[in-house]
Design an enzyme around this catalytic site. Structure first.
Site, PDB file in Angstrom:
ATOM      1  N   HIS A   1       0.833  -1.213   0.000  1.00 14.23           N
ATOM      2  CA  HIS A   1       0.000   0.000   0.000  1.00 14.23           C
ATOM      3  C   HIS A   1       0.862   1.255   0.000  1.00 14.23           C
ATOM      4  O   HIS A   1       2.052   1.195   0.287  1.00 14.23           O
ATOM      5  CB  HIS A   1      -0.930   0.026   1.227  1.00 14.23           C
ATOM      6  CG  HIS A   1      -2.128  -0.867   1.083  1.00 14.23           C
ATOM      7  ND1 HIS A   1      -2.111  -2.188   1.436  1.00 14.23           N
ATOM      8  CD2 HIS A   1      -3.388  -0.615   0.616  1.00 14.23           C
ATOM      9  CE1 HIS A   1      -3.306  -2.727   1.193  1.00 14.23           C
ATOM     10  NE2 HIS A   1      -4.105  -1.788   0.696  1.00 14.23           N
TER      11      HIS A   1
ATOM     12  N   LYS B   1      -0.640   4.983   4.489  1.00 16.27           N
ATOM     13  CA  LYS B   1      -1.523   4.050   5.215  1.00 16.27           C
ATOM     14  C   LYS B   1      -1.068   3.869   6.662  1.00 16.27           C
ATOM     15  O   LYS B   1       0.106   3.653   6.928  1.00 16.27           O
ATOM     16  CB  LYS B   1      -1.569   2.692   4.501  1.00 16.27           C
ATOM     17  CG  LYS B   1      -2.571   1.740   5.109  1.00 16.27           C
ATOM     18  CD  LYS B   1      -2.935   0.599   4.186  1.00 16.27           C
ATOM     19  CE  LYS B   1      -3.895  -0.397   4.817  1.00 16.27           C
ATOM     20  NZ  LYS B   1      -5.176   0.182   5.259  1.00 16.27           N
TER      21      LYS B   1
HETATM   22  N1  NDP Z   1     -12.893  -0.902   3.002  1.00 20.14           N
HETATM   23  C1  NDP Z   1     -12.258  -0.434   1.939  1.00 20.14           C
HETATM   24  O1  NDP Z   1     -12.520  -0.820   0.794  1.00 20.14           O
HETATM   25  C2  NDP Z   1     -11.227   0.627   2.117  1.00 20.14           C
HETATM   26  C3  NDP Z   1     -10.896   1.028   3.375  1.00 20.14           C
HETATM   27  N2  NDP Z   1     -10.037   2.072   3.545  1.00 20.14           N
HETATM   28  C4  NDP Z   1      -9.830   2.481   4.925  1.00 20.14           C
HETATM   29  O2  NDP Z   1     -10.591   3.683   5.123  1.00 20.14           O
HETATM   30  C5  NDP Z   1      -9.939   4.535   6.056  1.00 20.14           C
HETATM   31  C6  NDP Z   1      -9.737   5.917   5.442  1.00 20.14           C
HETATM   32  O3  NDP Z   1      -8.930   5.837   4.296  1.00 20.14           O
HETATM   33  P1  NDP Z   1      -8.463   7.144   3.505  1.00 20.14           P
HETATM   34  O4  NDP Z   1      -9.649   7.902   3.013  1.00 20.14           O
HETATM   35  O5  NDP Z   1      -7.432   6.700   2.553  1.00 20.14           O
HETATM   36  O6  NDP Z   1      -7.760   7.956   4.704  1.00 20.14           O
HETATM   37  P2  NDP Z   1      -7.557   9.535   4.857  1.00 20.14           P
HETATM   38  O7  NDP Z   1      -6.602   9.708   6.004  1.00 20.14           O
HETATM   39  O8  NDP Z   1      -7.241  10.146   3.558  1.00 20.14           O
HETATM   40  O9  NDP Z   1      -9.007  10.049   5.300  1.00 20.14           O
HETATM   41  C7  NDP Z   1      -9.555   9.855   6.569  1.00 20.14           C
HETATM   42  C8  NDP Z   1     -10.345  11.092   6.943  1.00 20.14           C
HETATM   43  O10 NDP Z   1     -11.016  10.859   8.180  1.00 20.14           O
HETATM   44  C9  NDP Z   1     -10.712  11.942   9.057  1.00 20.14           C
HETATM   45  N3  NDP Z   1     -10.809  11.560  10.449  1.00 20.14           N
HETATM   46  C10 NDP Z   1      -9.850  11.092  11.283  1.00 20.14           C
HETATM   47  N4  NDP Z   1     -10.339  10.918  12.516  1.00 20.14           N
HETATM   48  C11 NDP Z   1     -11.641  11.291  12.477  1.00 20.14           C
HETATM   49  C12 NDP Z   1     -12.682  11.383  13.452  1.00 20.14           C
HETATM   50  N5  NDP Z   1     -12.455  11.045  14.722  1.00 20.14           N
HETATM   51  N6  NDP Z   1     -13.891  11.811  13.039  1.00 20.14           N
HETATM   52  C13 NDP Z   1     -14.121  12.168  11.774  1.00 20.14           C
HETATM   53  N7  NDP Z   1     -13.170  12.128  10.804  1.00 20.14           N
HETATM   54  C14 NDP Z   1     -11.949  11.698  11.155  1.00 20.14           C
HETATM   55  C15 NDP Z   1      -9.301  12.355   8.662  1.00 20.14           C
HETATM   56  O11 NDP Z   1      -8.982  13.648   9.154  1.00 20.14           O
HETATM   57  P3  NDP Z   1      -7.421  14.029   9.405  1.00 20.14           P
HETATM   58  O12 NDP Z   1      -6.747  13.904   8.063  1.00 20.14           O
HETATM   59  O13 NDP Z   1      -7.490  15.414   9.956  1.00 20.14           O
HETATM   60  O14 NDP Z   1      -6.903  12.991  10.385  1.00 20.14           O
HETATM   61  C16 NDP Z   1      -9.427  12.316   7.149  1.00 20.14           C
HETATM   62  O15 NDP Z   1     -10.019  13.478   6.615  1.00 20.14           O
HETATM   63  C17 NDP Z   1      -8.648   3.816   6.451  1.00 20.14           C
HETATM   64  O16 NDP Z   1      -8.876   3.073   7.627  1.00 20.14           O
HETATM   65  C18 NDP Z   1      -8.405   2.862   5.279  1.00 20.14           C
HETATM   66  O17 NDP Z   1      -7.643   1.738   5.624  1.00 20.14           O
HETATM   67  C19 NDP Z   1      -9.482   2.739   2.501  1.00 20.14           C
HETATM   68  C20 NDP Z   1      -9.756   2.366   1.217  1.00 20.14           C
HETATM   69  C21 NDP Z   1     -10.610   1.235   0.915  1.00 20.14           C
HETATM   70  O1  LIG Z   2      -5.827   2.237   3.319  1.00 25.25           O
HETATM   71  C1  LIG Z   2      -6.081   1.912   2.135  1.00 25.25           C
HETATM   72  O2  LIG Z   2      -5.766   2.643   1.171  1.00 25.25           O
HETATM   73  C2  LIG Z   2      -6.787   0.649   1.897  1.00 25.25           C
HETATM   74  N1  LIG Z   2      -7.228  -0.004   2.933  1.00 25.25           N
HETATM   75  C3  LIG Z   2      -7.994  -1.195   2.927  1.00 25.25           C
HETATM   76  C4  LIG Z   2      -7.310  -2.288   3.710  1.00 25.25           C
HETATM   77  O3  LIG Z   2      -6.700  -2.003   4.767  1.00 25.25           O
HETATM   78  O4  LIG Z   2      -7.383  -3.455   3.312  1.00 25.25           O
HETATM   79  C5  LIG Z   2      -8.462  -1.594   1.549  1.00 25.25           C
HETATM   80  C6  LIG Z   2      -7.603  -1.183   0.401  1.00 25.25           C
HETATM   81  O5  LIG Z   2      -6.622  -2.139   0.179  1.00 25.25           O
HETATM   82  C7  LIG Z   2      -7.039   0.215   0.512  1.00 25.25           C
END
Ligand code: NDP
Ligand SMILES: O=C(O)C1=N[C@H](C(=O)O)C[C@H](O)C1
EC number: 1.17.1.8
Length: 251
Positions: free
Chosen positions: A143, A147
């Site tokens: 990744h 991450k």
């Molecule tokens: N299930 C799936 O298919 C996927 C899952 N994911 C998961 O999703 C999550 C987010 O990924 P991603 O968008 O890349 O991450 P980012 O860090 O880009 O976005 C997360 C956002 O959530 C905010 N945030 C953090 N803490 C809080 C809180 N307590 N309340 C509200 N908002 C909050 C962050 O703010 P700040 O930046 O200020 O901390 C940021 O704006 C990760 O856990 C990732 O592993 C990602 C892609 C695919």
């Molecule tokens: O953090 C990410 O970007 C992603 N998180 C998910 C995971 O932890 O498996 C899914 C995806 O691979 C992207």
């Protein structure tokens, strides 16, 4: 029209979902929740989850494990189904997901893509034949450098899927650096690589005597997760309390 609250709206995935929903005539983001209002969204943004009292059919969450407890309480209190996509949840949080799903509909999936959800089934079939024949199983995930959690939620879901097919006989090994012994027969090795802008890669390696079979999924854009999450929100709207996953959406 499905009304969505986007939890983690400023983040990478929050912005991907905002773009997808903007082009979708059957969905609308009615509010966002995040740490700060950065003024980049066309919908109202709340920095305190409890202050968001907007009417909605589903919540999509791509934020952080740190935010999961409050989100689950909010979803149950307001009776709004939640699509939980954040990864890195603790054992206590996983128990809380289970408890919350007795009060409201909860769909939790570490990966919203069609490819990974298909692979979760394929590796079970492969394991039943190959692990039974003595093949070793290793998972390698790669990744981007931003991450926070390792190994990925998807790597753990793949390992859990294999383990379930093998009557939960396996344990997971994340780090061999301190080990001075050979691999045991009942382990699934899980390794994580972090760098650059890699969207997400997962390889499942079945290594036997003189032959190796590998399954690999490569995400080329975050849109595959975003599309799955929006479909999941549409599916979950109006559903009774219970635990759901992407296999319920994909069929
Ligand atoms: N299930 C799936 O298919 C996927 C899952 N994911 C998961 O999703 C999550 C987010 O990924 P991603 O968008 O890349 O991450 P980012 O860090 O880009 O976005 C997360 C956002 O959530 C905010 N945030 C953090 N803490 C809080 C809180 N307590 N309340 C509200 N908002 C909050 C962050 O703010 P700040 O930046 O200020 O901390 C940021 O704006 C990760 O856990 C990732 O592993 C990602 C892609 C695919
Ligand atoms: O953090 C990410 O970007 C992603 N998180 C998910 C995971 O932890 O498996 C899914 C995806 O691979 C992207």
């Amino acid at each position: 029209m499905v009304k969505i609250i986007m939890h983690g709206c400023n983040g990478h995935m929050g912005q991907v979902i905002s773009d997808i929903v903007e082009k979708d005539p059957d969905a609308e983001i009615v509010a966002g929740i995040d740490i700060a209002d950065q003024g980049k969204n066309s919908y109202p943004v709340f920095t305190d989850i409890d202050a968001c009292q907007v009417e909605a059919d589903a919540i999509i969450d791509f934020s952080s494990a740190k935010a999961t407890d409050k989100l689950l309480e909010y979803s149950a209190a307001r009776q709004i189904p939640v699509v939980l996509c954040s990864t890195g949840l603790s054992q206590e949080q996983l128990a809380k997901v289970e408890e919350t799903s007795r009060k409201v509909a909860v769909l939790k999936s570490a990966n919203m893509s069609l490819g990974i959800n298909t692979l979760l089934k394929l590796v079970q079939d492969a394991a039943r034949v190959l692990a039974a024949a003595g093949f070793d199983m290793e998972i390698v995930e790669k990744h981007h450098r931003l991450k926070l959690d390792a190994p990925s939620g998807t790597a753990l879901a793949l390992a859990d899927s294999i383990n379930e097919a093998m009557d939960n006989q396996y344990h997971y090994v994340y780090d061999r650096s301190q080990k001075r012994e050979k691999r045991d027969d009942k382990e699934i090795g899980i390794s994580a690589v972090r760098g650059g802008t890699i969207v997400g890669e997962h390889e499942i390696i079945f290594a036997g005597q003189d032959e190796v079979i590998e399954f690999k999924h490569t995400a080329y854009s975050k849109a595959i997760f975003g599309k799955g999450a929006v479909e999941a929100a549409k599916f979950l709207a109006g559903k009774p309390a219970g635990r759901y996953d992407m296999s319920d959406v994909i069929g």
